[in-house]
Design an enzyme around this catalytic site. Structure first.
Site, mmCIF file in Angstrom:
data_model
loop_
_atom_site.group_PDB
_atom_site.id
_atom_site.type_symbol
_atom_site.label_atom_id
_atom_site.label_comp_id
_atom_site.label_asym_id
_atom_site.label_seq_id
_atom_site.Cartn_x
_atom_site.Cartn_y
_atom_site.Cartn_z
ATOM 1 N N ASP A 188 -1.496 8.191 -10.860
ATOM 2 C CA ASP A 188 -1.497 7.149 -11.988
ATOM 3 C C ASP A 188 -0.075 6.937 -12.318
ATOM 4 O O ASP A 188 0.223 5.760 -12.561
ATOM 5 C CB ASP A 188 -2.426 7.512 -12.991
ATOM 6 C CG ASP A 188 -3.762 7.596 -12.797
ATOM 7 O OD1 ASP A 188 -4.080 7.122 -11.786
ATOM 8 O OD2 ASP A 188 -4.457 7.967 -13.667
ATOM 9 N N GLU A 241 -4.715 1.843 -4.523
ATOM 10 C CA GLU A 241 -3.328 1.930 -4.538
ATOM 11 C C GLU A 241 -2.691 0.787 -3.946
ATOM 12 O O GLU A 241 -1.615 0.766 -3.591
ATOM 13 C CB GLU A 241 -2.975 3.182 -3.620
ATOM 14 C CG GLU A 241 -3.436 3.164 -1.984
ATOM 15 C CD GLU A 241 -4.431 3.560 -1.677
ATOM 16 O OE1 GLU A 241 -4.637 4.120 -0.480
ATOM 17 O OE2 GLU A 241 -5.625 3.644 -2.539
ATOM 18 N N ASN A 277 -2.114 12.518 -4.051
ATOM 19 C CA ASN A 277 -2.921 12.680 -4.971
ATOM 20 C C ASN A 277 -3.680 13.867 -5.014
ATOM 21 O O ASN A 277 -3.858 14.525 -6.089
ATOM 22 C CB ASN A 277 -4.308 11.518 -5.068
ATOM 23 C CG ASN A 277 -4.190 10.414 -6.170
ATOM 24 O OD1 ASN A 277 -3.309 10.565 -7.065
ATOM 25 N ND2 ASN A 277 -4.699 9.467 -5.925
ATOM 26 N N ASP A 332 0.953 -1.236 0.189
ATOM 27 C CA ASP A 332 0.019 -0.063 0.000
ATOM 28 C C ASP A 332 0.823 1.283 0.183
ATOM 29 O O ASP A 332 1.849 1.290 0.777
ATOM 30 C CB ASP A 332 -1.046 0.119 1.163
ATOM 31 C CG ASP A 332 -2.117 1.224 1.256
ATOM 32 O OD1 ASP A 332 -2.905 1.130 0.522
ATOM 33 O OD2 ASP A 332 -1.777 2.199 1.525
ATOM 34 N N ILE A 333 0.665 2.244 -0.729
ATOM 35 C CA ILE A 333 1.365 3.467 -0.819
ATOM 36 C C ILE A 333 1.074 4.292 0.232
ATOM 37 O O ILE A 333 -0.210 4.578 0.561
ATOM 38 C CB ILE A 333 0.889 4.134 -2.179
ATOM 39 C CG1 ILE A 333 1.271 3.191 -3.622
ATOM 40 C CG2 ILE A 333 1.955 5.560 -2.355
ATOM 41 C CD1 ILE A 333 0.997 3.904 -5.042
#
Length: 352
Positions: free
Chosen positions: A234, A260, A225, A217-218
């Site tokens: 993206d 994500e 974002n 997971d980011i």
């Protein structure tokens, strides 16, 4: 075999296998719900080798068919086979059209051959009757010329049918590939993940080999974002997908799990091995530098948190991923940008 195919079974045949399914469910104390019956009826028929192997392995390992196991068997081996068939139906219609045309060509060829045989027979009878041979030879040559011409046309039509069949096959292959690919990252999607895990799960249980999963997971992705736009977000996801491809073996499967989150399935890897791979991926991503394409602006570094778990024989994919997810969020709570394995979950529970 789909539900429609089940409906085509005759009464005696279907009854025999239904009774076999009910006996097996009773023997292994599987509740007779509609979904469970569908699973065991399909198992009794033997139409799904993967389902049969999975249940046989569970039985061999004396695993209990609890609610989670039954739900997972249905989801992985029954419901997965009854998805959207619109593309398949379209290709089926195209195939039917090609076959109908080929049948028509053959019928015309057969009718023409019959007419030609009758004409040649008539020439033979007239020859035996002593008719002047010159016009008979001319007629025979004309009939043979017609035959050659018809054969050439028939060959051309079948060549065209072959090209159409090749086009249908290629389109079907591309459609299947699209159905299993995430359009943003180019990675396999959830459907491809479930199919791969199903086979890896069976192989691990049959061979007694480890199977591990890492879930990525980011960190602070929503904030990233909001600050730089979804286009840059993206770009980050595509970068992560590229890192996964580079750092995994050909026998592994990287996939987009959702949002994500990315995931990787590593057949033959135990928990320690998978954690080492996860650490290399984490470090490489943290070292990446991202530039906004429109302005060439250097953006802040990206970090990820990763949860790692090892498959336990007989468990569902959902159970394994749930442990990876808990490990991932333990990594988040402990400061992010780190790898946490399911072993640390046990230690945390023992300490609490």
């Amino acid at each position: 075999m789909t539900g429609d195919a089940f409906d085509e079974l005759d009464f005696e045949y279907a009854t025999a296998f239904a009774e076999k399914a009910v006996r097996a469910m009773s023997q292994y104390r599987v509740p007779p719900t509609p979904n469970n019956f569908h699973t065991w009826f399909k198992y009794s028929l033997g139409v799904s080798p993967d389902l049969k192997r999975a249940i046989d392995i569970l039985i061999g390992n004396k695993r209990k068919f609890d609610a989670a196991t039954n739900r997972d068997l249905f989801a992985m081996y029954v419901r997965a086979d009854t998805g959207d068939d619109s593309d398949v139906n379209n290709f089926s219609q195209q195939l039917h059209s090609v076959m109908a045309s080929a049948k028509q060509y053959l019928n015309v060829a057969i009718a023409d051959n019959r007419s030609q045989m009758m004409a040649i027979g008539d020439i033979a009878e007239r020859s035996e009757a002593g008719v002047d041979p010159a016009p008979l030879v001319e007629n025979l040559l004309n009939e043979l010329a017609k035959a050659v011409n018809r054969a050439a046309k028939l060959e051309a039509r079948f060549a065209e049918s072959t090209r159409e069949l090749d086009a249908i096959r290629d389109s079907l292959s591309k459609s299947e590939e699209r159905a299993k690919t995430d359009t943003l990252t180019g990675l396999p999607n959830r459907r491809a993940l479930e199919e791969f895990f199903r086979k890896a799960q069976i192989a691990a249980m049959e061979k007694g080999e480890p199977l591990s999963v890492l879930l990525i997971d980011i960190d602070h992705f929503k904030k990233f974002n909001d600050s730089f736009g979804h286009g840059v977000g993206d770009q980050v996801l595509r970068l992560m997908a590229s890192v996964l491809r580079e750092r995994l073996r050909e026998s592994d499967l990287p996939a987009r799990y959702g949002g994500e989150e990315l995931i990787a399935v590593l057949p033959g890897a135990d928990l320690a091995t998978c954690a080492a791979v996860a650490e290399r991926i984490r470090r490489l991503i943290s070292e990446c530098r991202i530039t906004r394409r429109s302005t060439q602006e250097l953006l802040p570094s990206i970090t990820v948190s990763i949860g790692v778990g090892q498959f336990q024989f007989g468990e569902s994919m959902a159970d394994l991923i749930e442990r990876c997810d808990r490990a991932l969020y333990l990594a988040k709570r402990n400061g992010r940008n780190r790898v946490v394995t399911e072993a640390e979950l046990d230690r945390e529970m023992a300490a609490s």
